[in-house]
Design an enzyme around this catalytic site. Structure first.
Site, PDB file in Angstrom:
ATOM      1  CD  GLU A 127      -2.906   1.256   2.399  1.00 57.58           C
ATOM      2  OE1 GLU A 127      -2.801   0.650   3.349  1.00 57.58           O
ATOM      3  OE2 GLU A 127      -3.605   2.077   2.246  1.00 57.58           O
ATOM      4  N   GLY A 268       3.025   2.399  10.749  1.00 54.22           N
ATOM      5  CA  GLY A 268       2.734   1.430  12.117  1.00 54.22           C
ATOM      6  C   GLY A 268       2.551   0.229  11.801  1.00 54.22           C
ATOM      7  CB  ALA A 269       0.621  -2.329  11.540  1.00 52.28           C
ATOM      8  CG  MET A 270       0.073  -3.209   4.904  1.00 52.40           C
ATOM      9  SD  MET A 270      -1.025  -1.781   4.278  1.00 52.40           S
ATOM     10  CE  MET A 270      -2.214  -2.399   3.452  1.00 52.40           C
ATOM     11  CG  HIS A 304      -6.054   0.679  12.637  1.00 52.26           C
ATOM     12  ND1 HIS A 304      -6.912   1.937  12.587  1.00 52.26           N
ATOM     13  CD2 HIS A 304      -5.449   0.624  11.265  1.00 52.26           C
ATOM     14  CE1 HIS A 304      -6.640   2.333  11.234  1.00 52.26           C
ATOM     15  NE2 HIS A 304      -5.848   1.784  10.493  1.00 52.26           N
ATOM     16  CD  GLU A 305      -2.812  -2.027  10.679  1.00 55.50           C
ATOM     17  OE1 GLU A 305      -3.300  -2.070   9.612  1.00 55.50           O
ATOM     18  OE2 GLU A 305      -2.513  -0.599  11.103  1.00 55.50           O
ATOM     19  CD  GLU A 327      -6.149   3.402   6.744  1.00 55.73           C
ATOM     20  OE1 GLU A 327      -6.272   3.386   8.018  1.00 55.73           O
ATOM     21  OE2 GLU A 327      -5.604   2.885   6.006  1.00 55.73           O
TER      22      GLU A 327
HETATM   23  N1  TRP Z   1      -2.960   1.007   5.780  1.00 56.92           N
HETATM   24  C1  TRP Z   1      -1.931   1.064   6.913  1.00 56.92           C
HETATM   25  C2  TRP Z   1      -3.004   1.292   8.262  1.00 56.92           C
HETATM   26  O1  TRP Z   1      -3.279   2.507   8.368  1.00 56.92           O
HETATM   27  C3  TRP Z   1      -1.070   2.225   6.815  1.00 56.92           C
HETATM   28  C4  TRP Z   1       0.095   2.143   5.544  1.00 56.92           C
HETATM   29  C5  TRP Z   1      -0.174   2.987   4.290  1.00 56.92           C
HETATM   30  C6  TRP Z   1       1.322   1.861   5.361  1.00 56.92           C
HETATM   31  N2  TRP Z   1       0.580   2.893   3.599  1.00 56.92           N
HETATM   32  C7  TRP Z   1       1.798   2.330   4.316  1.00 56.92           C
HETATM   33  C8  TRP Z   1       2.180   1.327   6.233  1.00 56.92           C
HETATM   34  C9  TRP Z   1       2.930   2.222   3.901  1.00 56.92           C
HETATM   35  C10 TRP Z   1       3.386   1.119   5.969  1.00 56.92           C
HETATM   36  C11 TRP Z   1       3.798   1.441   4.753  1.00 56.92           C
HETATM   37  O2  TRP Z   1      -3.342   0.520   8.678  1.00 56.92           O
HETATM   38 ZN    ZN Z   2      -5.376   1.952   8.579  1.00 63.85          ZN
END
Ligand code: TRP
Ligand code: ZN
Length: 876
Positions: A127, A268-270, A304-305, A327
Site C-alpha cells: 500500500e 505503524g502496520a499494514m 486497527h489492522e 482509514e
Molecule cells: N494502511 C495502513 C494502516 O493504516 C498504513 C499504511 C499505508 C502503510 N501505507 C503504508 C504502512 C506504507 C506501511 C507502509 O493501517
Molecule cells: Zn489503517
C-alpha cells in the site's frame, strides 16, 4: 525510478479500469539480490472500460525478463516495457493469460516499498503503490483479483514462508536445498493488500473460535528470542476479534490470521489480507521495555489492522481519494474498541489531544486538505492526520447525529450493499441516508471542505421568561484552494448546568432535545431553551462532539464551575485546559503570566476529588502542550516565550499544589506485580505527573526523588518518566542516568529509541549538538525509520524551542537530514519535512529561516516526488 515530475491526479478524472484481472498466480523464487517473480494474470477486458483500450500495466524500478501470452513468448515489437510501464498496444483478445517474469533486488530496496529485506528476512509493503515494484500490474484499488502465491526459498535462509489467505501446499524442491509454500486467498482483493514474508522467525501460536463456531489459527511471528514479548499483542488480537463480532456483527473469514513483526517499517502496520505486517514497536512489549503508552498503542494498532479486514479489505476503496473510507472509519472503530476496553472519557480526552496536536495544526497550515482530497501528486503524502483522525471524527459525528441504532443500521446496510466491492464515500454516506431516511447532503461537506470550523457561541438568560438563548455563528477559515466555505452540519452536544451543578432540563419549546444534541446548520443560528429557573452555565460541545474551534463567552469563573461540576467528564477536562490556555497565551504574548488563582483552585479541586479516577486527573492536570499554545496564538509565535510561560505555570502549580502532588505521589505507589491494565496505567500516569510537578523547579529533593524512582523502577513507564524528568534539568544526575539507561538496554533497539527521543526533546541550546552527535552513535541508523523518527523526528516535532532556534540552525539541520534521507527513503523523508507545516505561525525571523530551509530543499535537483510535493505545498 518513477516519473521525475509526477502529474497531478484529480478525483474528477476517475475512469473505471480498462482491463480486469480475473485471477493471478504469483511465483516467487526468493533470492537476496535477484528474486525472480513470475506473474500469470488472467486479463479480461472491462465492459465498463474504454472500447479498444490497450493494456497498460504499472511498474516501478522493474527489470523485465520474459513476457508470454497464452504460453507463447512475446516478440519485442508487440509490447513496450520501461521500468515503470508495460504497454500492449494491441491485445490479442478480450481475455487472455499474460505471463510476466521480472527480477527484483530486495536487498537494494531501501525505500521499504515493494519486496525488501529487514533483519535478513524478506517482506513486502504494497500500500499504496508498492506492488508495481514487484511486477507489472494494474496497481489500483478498484481492480480486485483472487491471488495464489507460491513462494520458494532456501530452507536455511527462510524456513518460514507466509502469504495471504490459507496455506494449501508446501514441501521440498527435490534435489535442492530449497523449499516452497503455496498460499491461496479466496477473497478477491486489490494488489495493495498483497503480502509475503520469508525468513527465520519464531511463532507464537493461539486460536480463536468465531461466533459461528469456526476455528481460526492465530500466529504472531517475531524475531527468535522475542516470543515472550508477543503475549499482549496476541491478547489484544483475540479481544479485537470478539469485539468486532459484538459491536459490528463482523466475523473473521479465513482459517488463519498471521501477524509478522519487522524492525524496518515505514509506518505503524499494514492490513494485508490474512497476513498483517507490523512495525515491531506495535507488537513487542514487556514490563521492563514497554511503557503504558506502548501497551495501549499495541492494543490500538492490533485492533486497527484487524478491523480493516472488513473496513478496507472486504470493502475496499475505489481509488486513493477515498482513503478515509477505510482509514477514518477504521480509526473510529479502533477508538471505540479501546474506549470499551479501557475508560471511555479518558480515551476520548487522549484522542482529542492527539487530534488537536496533529490534525488541527495540519488544518491550520499550508498542508491543509479535505478529508477526501480532490487532487494529489504523491498519494503517500496523504496518509495524514486529516484522513485518519478527522476522518474518524466525521464517522463519530454521523453516529452522534443518527444515534446508536441509526448508526448501526447504516453500517449494516453498508456491509450488505458493498461487500466485495471497491466503494466510495458517496456509497458510505448513502448507506446511512437510506437506512435512516435522513438527508446527509450538507453533512457531506465534512469530506469536501478543509479547515477547522470556528463556532462562536454566546448565551443570554432571560430570568422573567425562564429562557436561555444560545446565539451561534459558524465559519470555516480559508485553506489552500478553498477561499470560500459553506456552513457545515455541526452536531453540538450540550448541557445547561444549574447553580447546584446538576444538568437542568434541555428543552426547545416543549420538546426535549434528543440525546442532548442540537444541530447547527446555518451560518448563524439561535436556540431558545425553556423552563429554566436559574441562569445556567452552558457546557458546550460535550465529549468534543464536533471537531471545531469553539469560542464562547464563558468567563473564567464559569470554567472553574464547569471544571468542578460538569456531568460531562470531557468538558471538566476541557474547562481546566481552557483556563490554562488563556493564561499561557497571555503569558507568551506579554512575558508575564496573569494571576493563576482560578487555575490553582480548579486544579486543586480535581486533584482532591475522590470520585475521579487517576487517569482522568493525570490528563486534566497536564497543561496544554507548547504546540497547542502556539496553534492558539496562531501568528507571530515566539516558541521561547511559549516555553517560558508554560514553565512558569508548571512551577506555580508544582509549588502551590506541592502538598496535593506529594500525597498523590505516595498514594500512587504500586502495591503488587506490574499489570498493564487501564487502572494501573492511570495510577502510574498520575504518580508520574506528580513527580514531574514536584521536580519542576529542579530542587534537590525533586531531583533526588526522580533519581530514586529511576533506579528503583520495575517497569519502563516509571523508569522513562523519571529519566525524562532528570533530562529536563542540567544536573549531573542527568548524564549519569542517561548512561546507565543506555548500558542497561543497549541490545534493545526499541528501548534505545526512547533514549534518543528523550534527548532530542531537551529544551536546551546544547540539544542540537547532542542530536548531531547521536546521529553518529552506533545505535543510530538513517536506514531504519524508527531510529530516524525517534531522534530527528522527535527533535523536529516535539522540541519547538530547539527546532525553531532563533539562529535557524534547527531548521537547517532538519532540512539537511531530509535531503540525505531522500535518496534512501523518500516516504520517511517527506514525513520529516512535513514537520515544517507550522512555520507560518512563527515570528518573522524564525519564519524566514524555515522558509530558507524549505527553499533550499525545493531547489535541490533530483528530489523524490514525495519530498518535492511537500516542499512545494509548504511554500505555496
Ligand atoms: N494502511 C495502513 C494502516 O493504516 C498504513 C499504511 C499505508 C502503510 N501505507 C503504508 C504502512 C506504507 C506501511 C507502509 O493501517
Ligand atoms: Zn489503517
Amino acid at each position: 525510478m518513477r516519473d521525475a515530475e509526477p502529474k497531478a491526479i484529480h478525483l474528477a478524472d476517475y475512469r473505471p479500469p480498462d482491463w480486469l484481472v480475473e485471477k493471478v498466480d504469483l511465483d516467487f523464487a526468493l533470492h537476496p539480490s535477484q528474486t525472480r517473480v513470475t506473474a500469470r494474470l488472467a486479463l479480461r477486458r472491462n465492459p465498463k472500460g474504454a472500447a479498444g483500450a490497450p493494456v497498460v500495466l504499472e511498474g516501478d524500478d522493474l527489470t523485465l525478463v520474459r513476457l508470454a501470452i497464452d504460453g507463447t513468448p512475446l516478440a519485442g515489437s508487440s509490447f513496450e516495457a520501461t521500468g515503470n510501464r508495460l504497454t500492449l498496444a494491441h491485445p490479442p483478445a478480450d481475455a487472455f493469460l499474460l505471463e510476466i517474469e521480472t527480477l527484483v533486488d530486495p536487498t537494494a530496496n531501501t525505500q521499504l516499498m515493494g519486496l525488501y529485506r529487514t533483519s535478513g528476512n524478506y517482506c513486502t509493503q504494497c500500500e499504496p503503490e508498492g506492488f508495481r515494484r514487484i511486477t507489472y500490474y494494474p496497481d489500483r484499488p478498484d481492480v480486485l483479483s483472487v491471488f495464489t502465491t507460491r513462494i520458494e526459498a532456501d530452507k536455511q535462509e527462510a524456513p518460514i514462508l507466509l502469504g495471504n489467505g490459507n496455506l494449501v501446499e508446501s514441501g521440498q524442491v527435490p534435489g535442492t536445498s530449497r523449499h516452497y509454500a503455496v498460499w491461496h486467498d479466496p477473497w478477491p482483493k486489490p494488489s495493495y493488500l498483497f503480502a509475503l514474508v520469508g525468513g527465520r522467525l519464531a511463532k507464537v501460536a493461539d486460536s480463536f473460535v468465531t461466533a459461528s463456531g469456526r476455528k481460526v489459527e492465530l500466529g504472531i511471528y517475531v524475531e527468535e528470542g522475542k516470543e515472550a514479548r508477543a503475549g499482549y499483542a496476541m491478547d489484544s488480537l483475540k479481544r479485537s476479534m470478539r469485539w468486532d463480532e459484538e459491536a459490528f456483527g463482523r466475523e473473521y473469514d479465513l482459517d488463519v490470521f498471521n501477524i509478522v513483526a519487522v524492525s524496518d517499517f515505514n509506518m505503524g502496520a499494514m492490513e494485508n489480507k490474512g497476513l498483517n505486517v507490523f512495525n515491531d514497536k506495535y507488537v513487542l512489549a514487556s514490563p521492563e521495555t514497554a511503557t503504558d503508552a506502548d501497551y495501549s498503542g499495541i492494543e490500538g494498532v492490533i485492533a486497527h489492522e484487524y478491523f480493516h479486514n472488513w473496513t478496507g479489505n472486504r470493502i475496499t476503496c475505489r481509488d486513493w481519494f477515498q482513503l478515509c473510507l477505510k482509514e477514518g472509519l477504521t480509526v473510529f472503530r479502533d477508538q471505540e474498541f479501546s474506549s470499551d476496553q479501557r475508560s471511555r472519557p479518558v480515551k476520548r480526552i487522549a484522542d482529542v489531544r492527539m487530534l488537536k496536536a496533529a490534525q488541527f495544526t495540519e488544518d491550520a497550515g499550508p498542508l491543509a486538505h479535505p478529508v477526501r482530497p480532490e487532487t494529489y501528486r504523491e498519494i503517500n503524502n496523504f496518509y495524514t492526520a486529516t484522513v485518519y483522525e478527522k476522518g474518524a471524527e466525521v464517522v463519530r459525528m454521523l453516529k452522534t447525529l443518527l444515534g446508536e441504532e441509526g448508526f448501526r443500521k447504516g453500517m449494516d446496510l453498508y456491509f450488505e450493499r458493498h461487500d466485495g466491492e471497491a466503494a466510495t464515500i458517496e456509497d458510505f454516506v448513502s448507506s446511512f441516508a437510506d437506512a435512516t431516511g435522513r438527508d446527509l447532503s450538507q453533512f457531506s461537506l465534512w469530506y469536501a471542505q478543509s479547515g477547522t470550523p470556528v463556532l462562536n457561541v454566546s448565551g443570554t438568560y432571560d430570568e422573567a421568561a425562564g429562557t436561555y438563548r444560545l446565539d451561534i455563528s459558524q465559519s470555516v477559515p480559508p485553506t489552500p484552494g478553498q477561499p470560500e466555505k459553506k456552513p457545515m452540519v455541526i452536531p453540538l452536544a450540550l448541557g445547561l448546568v444549574g447553580p447546584d451543578g446538576r444538568d437542568q432540563p434541555l428543552m426547545l419549546g416543549n420538546t426535549p432535545v434528543e440525546r442532548g444534541v442540537v444541530e447547527v446548520k446555518e451560518a448563524t443560528q439561535s436556540f431558545l431553551f425553556t423552563g429554566l429557573d436559574a441562569r445556567p452555565v452552558p457546557s458546550l460541545n460535550r465529549g468534543f462532539s464536533a471537531p471545531v474551534n469553539l469560542v464562547s463567552d464563558l468567563t473564567e469563573a464559569d470554567r472553574v464551575f464547569l471544571a468542578a461540576h460538569d456531568a460531562d467528564p470531557f468538558n471538566r477536562f476541557d474547562a481546566l485546559q481552557r483556563i490554562a490556555l488563556e493564561l499561557l497565551k497571555t503569558g507568551a504574548r506579554t512575558g508575564t503570566l496573569p494571576a493563576p488563582d482560578a487555575l490553582v483552585t480548579a486544579a486543586r479541586a480535581i486533584l482532591a476529588d475522590p470520585a475521579l479516577d487517576a487517569a482522568f486527573k493525570a490528563q486534566a492536570l497536564a497543561l496544554p502542550g507548547e504546540g497547542e499554545v502556539a496553534r492558539e496564538l496562531a501568528r507571530e509565535v515566539d516558541p521561547d516565550a511559549v516555553f517560558a510561560a508554560r514553565k512558569a505555570l508548571r512551577v506555580t502549580l508544582g509549588t502551590t499544589l506541592a502538598e496535593g502532588f506529594t500525597a498523590a505521589y505516595a498514594a500512587g505507589a504500586a502495591s503488587g506485580a506490574f499489570s498493564p491494565d487501564a487502572a494501573s496505567a492511570g495510577r502510574r500516569a498520575l504518580r508520574n505527573l506528580a513527580l514531574d510537578y514536584l521536580a519542576v523547579t529542579g530542587s534537590a529533593d525533586g531531583i533526588a526523588r526522580a533519581k530514586a524512582q529511576f533506579e528503583a523502577a520495575d517497569n519502563m513507564t516509571d523508569r522513562i518518566t523519571a529519566l525524562a524528568v532528570l533530562a529536563q534539568h542540567d544536573v549531573p544526575e542527568r548524564e549519569a542516568a542517561l548512561d546507565a539507561f543506555y548500558r542497561r538496554f543497549e541490545r534493545d533497539a526499541l528501548v534505545i529509541d526512547k533514549w534518543f527521543t528523550l534527548q532530542a526533546q531537551i529544551a536546551s541550546p546544547t540539544t542540537l549538538d547532542r542530536v548531531k552527535d547521536l546521529m553518529l552513535h552506533p545505535a543510530f541508523s538513517l536506514a531504519n525509520p524508527n531510529r530516524v523518527r525517534a531522534l530527528v523526528g522527535a527533535f523536529a516535532a516535539a522540541n519547538p524551542t530547539q527546532f525553531n532556534r532563533a539562529d535557524g540552525e534547527g531548521h537547517a539541520f532538519v532540512a539537511e537530514v531530509v535531503l540525505t534521507l531522500d535518496s534512501k527513503n523518500p516516504q520517511v523523508a517527506a514525513r520529516l519535512l512535513a514537520s515544517f507545516k507550522t512555520f507560518r505561525q512563527l515570528e518573522p525571523a524564525r519564519r524566514g529561516h524555515a522558509e530558507q530551509a524549505l527553499r533550499r530543499i525545493a531547489e535541490t535537483p533530483g528530489l523524490s516526488p514525495d519530498v518535492a510535493d511537500i516542499a512545494t505545498r509548504s511554500l505555496a
